[in-house]
Design a protein around this motif. Structure first.
Motif, mmCIF file in Angstrom:
data_model
loop_
_atom_site.group_PDB
_atom_site.id
_atom_site.type_symbol
_atom_site.label_atom_id
_atom_site.label_comp_id
_atom_site.label_asym_id
_atom_site.label_seq_id
_atom_site.Cartn_x
_atom_site.Cartn_y
_atom_site.Cartn_z
ATOM 1 N N GLY A 136 11.452 -4.808 -10.584
ATOM 2 C CA GLY A 136 10.601 -5.984 -10.450
ATOM 3 C C GLY A 136 11.111 -7.164 -11.249
ATOM 4 N N ASP B 79 7.511 -9.002 -4.064
ATOM 5 C CA ASP B 79 6.164 -9.338 -4.526
ATOM 6 C C ASP B 79 5.746 -10.736 -4.059
ATOM 7 O OD1 ASP B 79 6.018 -6.863 -5.774
ATOM 8 O OD2 ASP B 79 6.752 -7.607 -7.686
ATOM 9 N N ASN C 135 12.566 2.050 -1.888
ATOM 10 C CA ASN C 135 12.438 1.514 -0.527
ATOM 11 C C ASN C 135 13.192 2.370 0.497
ATOM 12 O OD1 ASN C 135 13.638 -0.428 1.741
ATOM 13 N ND2 ASN C 135 11.698 -1.273 1.049
ATOM 14 N N GLY D 283 6.414 -4.565 -2.862
ATOM 15 C CA GLY D 283 7.408 -3.659 -2.277
ATOM 16 C C GLY D 283 6.812 -2.672 -1.296
HETATM 17 O O1 KG4 Z 1 11.249 -0.458 -11.794
HETATM 18 P P1 KG4 Z 1 9.839 -0.843 -11.533
HETATM 19 O O2 KG4 Z 1 8.829 0.238 -11.333
HETATM 20 O O3 KG4 Z 1 9.299 -1.758 -12.674
HETATM 21 C C1 KG4 Z 1 10.126 -2.706 -13.293
HETATM 22 O O4 KG4 Z 1 10.845 -2.317 -14.240
HETATM 23 O O5 KG4 Z 1 10.109 -3.860 -12.803
HETATM 24 O O6 KG4 Z 1 9.892 -1.795 -10.246
HETATM 25 C C2 KG4 Z 1 8.758 -2.409 -9.731
HETATM 26 C C3 KG4 Z 1 9.183 -3.228 -8.515
HETATM 27 C C4 KG4 Z 1 8.065 -4.092 -7.946
HETATM 28 O O7 KG4 Z 1 8.543 -5.410 -7.752
HETATM 29 C C5 KG4 Z 1 7.749 -3.421 -6.618
HETATM 30 O O8 KG4 Z 1 7.309 -4.337 -5.642
HETATM 31 C C6 KG4 Z 1 9.081 -2.805 -6.252
HETATM 32 O O9 KG4 Z 1 9.612 -2.341 -7.475
HETATM 33 N N1 KG4 Z 1 8.934 -1.680 -5.324
HETATM 34 C C7 KG4 Z 1 9.443 -1.679 -4.075
HETATM 35 C C8 KG4 Z 1 9.020 -0.457 -3.474
HETATM 36 N N2 KG4 Z 1 8.285 0.241 -4.392
HETATM 37 C C9 KG4 Z 1 8.253 -0.521 -5.523
HETATM 38 N N3 KG4 Z 1 10.178 -2.597 -3.428
HETATM 39 C C10 KG4 Z 1 10.527 -2.321 -2.158
HETATM 40 N N4 KG4 Z 1 10.149 -1.199 -1.504
HETATM 41 C C11 KG4 Z 1 9.403 -0.250 -2.118
HETATM 42 N N5 KG4 Z 1 9.044 0.861 -1.452
#
Ligand code: KG4
Ligand code: ZN
Length: 336
Positions: free
Chosen positions: A137, A169, A269, A182
């Motif tokens: 994120g 987002d 994803n 996501g």
């Molecule tokens: O790594 P993470 O859990 O937290 C951070 O360290 O940022 O990543 C969160 C990010 C969010 O922006 C969320 O929208 C994205 O990962 N995300 C995805 C999916 N699941 C989570 N983006 C695309 N497709 C997904 N299935």
């Protein structure tokens, strides 16, 4: 046998994990996500308060799942940055207390190194050298990783503006879909045509990324009139994953490295996993991606880094270890 307790509180997930010789033994996760939904993003004070409430129950649960007690623990690892300052503080304060009370070394870990190490929990030790694509994120980076515990981490490319997850987002918000974007964008994309709209692929030929132009293109498209949310979601997602997979494979070629590790929330994803597998297969590159639950933030990935540092004989952090909300990724451990 080394038992490491890992604590992650950099954002909205309270994660506690116990790792034994590099393998997950007990995990617990709590999330304040639902409390942030109506604000369309994580509110730091709400996240920090939620961590305070969730942390001890998560520690107790992780021990129960592992069938262990504090006397089994050899080291404590905690995310010291980057992340939300008040959120990081709750985890670091707890980790310091445990380190002192249990008389075990404390390791301050870089959150993104944790994402990379997450894959070792599923697929075992990393090869001598690999290219890592971190897509979360807050970050989007292409890295060259040698010995995660000992060597500096080399940045091959980074985003010039938005992170990939941030783009998801923001586009979710433009399309009226739920936060976090996501999962909701990828769900909407299931019914759409990924080739319906030719959204831009920025910075071809470079290892760096840029997603703000893509976000602006989606905004212009939405402003122009009624749109098929599914087609916009699918076309946007395709543009993001095309760029991510393409640049990651190009970096492997350039470095002469045949292993790509894809980690971070966006690596959950489905379409990115599919396209990266396809491109790596063609290029003869071994693709390693943790299961989705280990792609998003968790405590075991931090414990995994602690385990590597412990095994490498890395110096423990002093008990006045500060948090570093904007810690640059240069090494797996954060030391002053
Ligand atoms: O790594 P993470 O859990 O937290 C951070 O360290 O940022 O990543 C969160 C990010 C969010 O922006 C969320 O929208 C994205 O990962 N995300 C995805 C999916 N699941 C989570 N983006 C695309 N497709 C997904 N299935
Ligand atoms: Zn993360």
């Amino acid at each position: 046998m080394a038992v490491v307790l890992g604590i992650e509180t950099s954002c909205d997930e309270t994660g506690v994990g116990i790792v034994v010789d590099g393998r997950p033994a007990g995990e617990a996760l709590a999330s304040s996500m639902a409390e942030h939904v109506r604000y369309g993003g994580v509110v730091p004070e709400i996240a920090a308060r939620a961590h305070l409430e969730a942390l001890m129950p998560c520690v107790t649960e992780a021990f129960a799942v592992a069938g262990m007690t504090p006397s089994d623990v050899d080291a404590v690892a905690v995310t010291a940055g980057p992340g939300l300052a008040t959120a990081l503080q709750t985890g670091v304060a707890a980790a310091k207390a445990f380190s002192l009370a249990w008389d075990v070394p404390l390791y301050g870990v870089h959150h993104l190194a944790g994402h990379v190490a997450a894959d070792t929990l599923e697929h075992g030790p990393l090869p001598e050298r690999c290219v890592a694509l971190i897509v979360s994120g807050g970050h989007t980076s292409l890295l060259r990783v040698d010995d995660l515990a000992r060597d500096p981490i080399v940045h091959l490319g980074d985003t010039r503006d938005d992170a990939a997850g941030e783009a998801f987002d923001k586009v979710a918000r433009l399309l009226g879909l739920a936060y976090p974007g996501g999962p909701s964008v990828s769900r909407a994309a299931l019914d759409g045509d990924p080739h319906a709209i030719a959204f831009p692929r920025a910075m071809p030929g470079s290892h760096d990324f840029s997603f703000s132009g893509l976000k602006a293109a989606v905004a212009r498209h939405v402003e122009r009139g009624p749109v098929s949310v599914a087609d916009v979601a699918a076309s946007f997602q395709e543009a993001v994953v095309d760029v991510l997979a393409g640049k990651a494979v190009a970096a492997c070629h350039e470095q002469g490295i045949d292993t790509l590790v894809m980690v971070g929330g966006v690596a959950a994803n489905h379409r990115l996993r599919e396209l990266a597998a396809e491109r790596c297969g063609t290029a003869g590159i071994t693709l390693r991606v943790p299961p989705p639950r280990l792609c998003t933030d968790n405590g075991a990935m931090i414990a995994a880094v602690g385990g590597l540092l412990h095994a490498a004989g890395a110096p423990a952090c002093p008990l006045d270890l500060p948090v570093d909300p904007s810690a640059p990724l240069t090494r797996a451990s954060i030391v002053r």
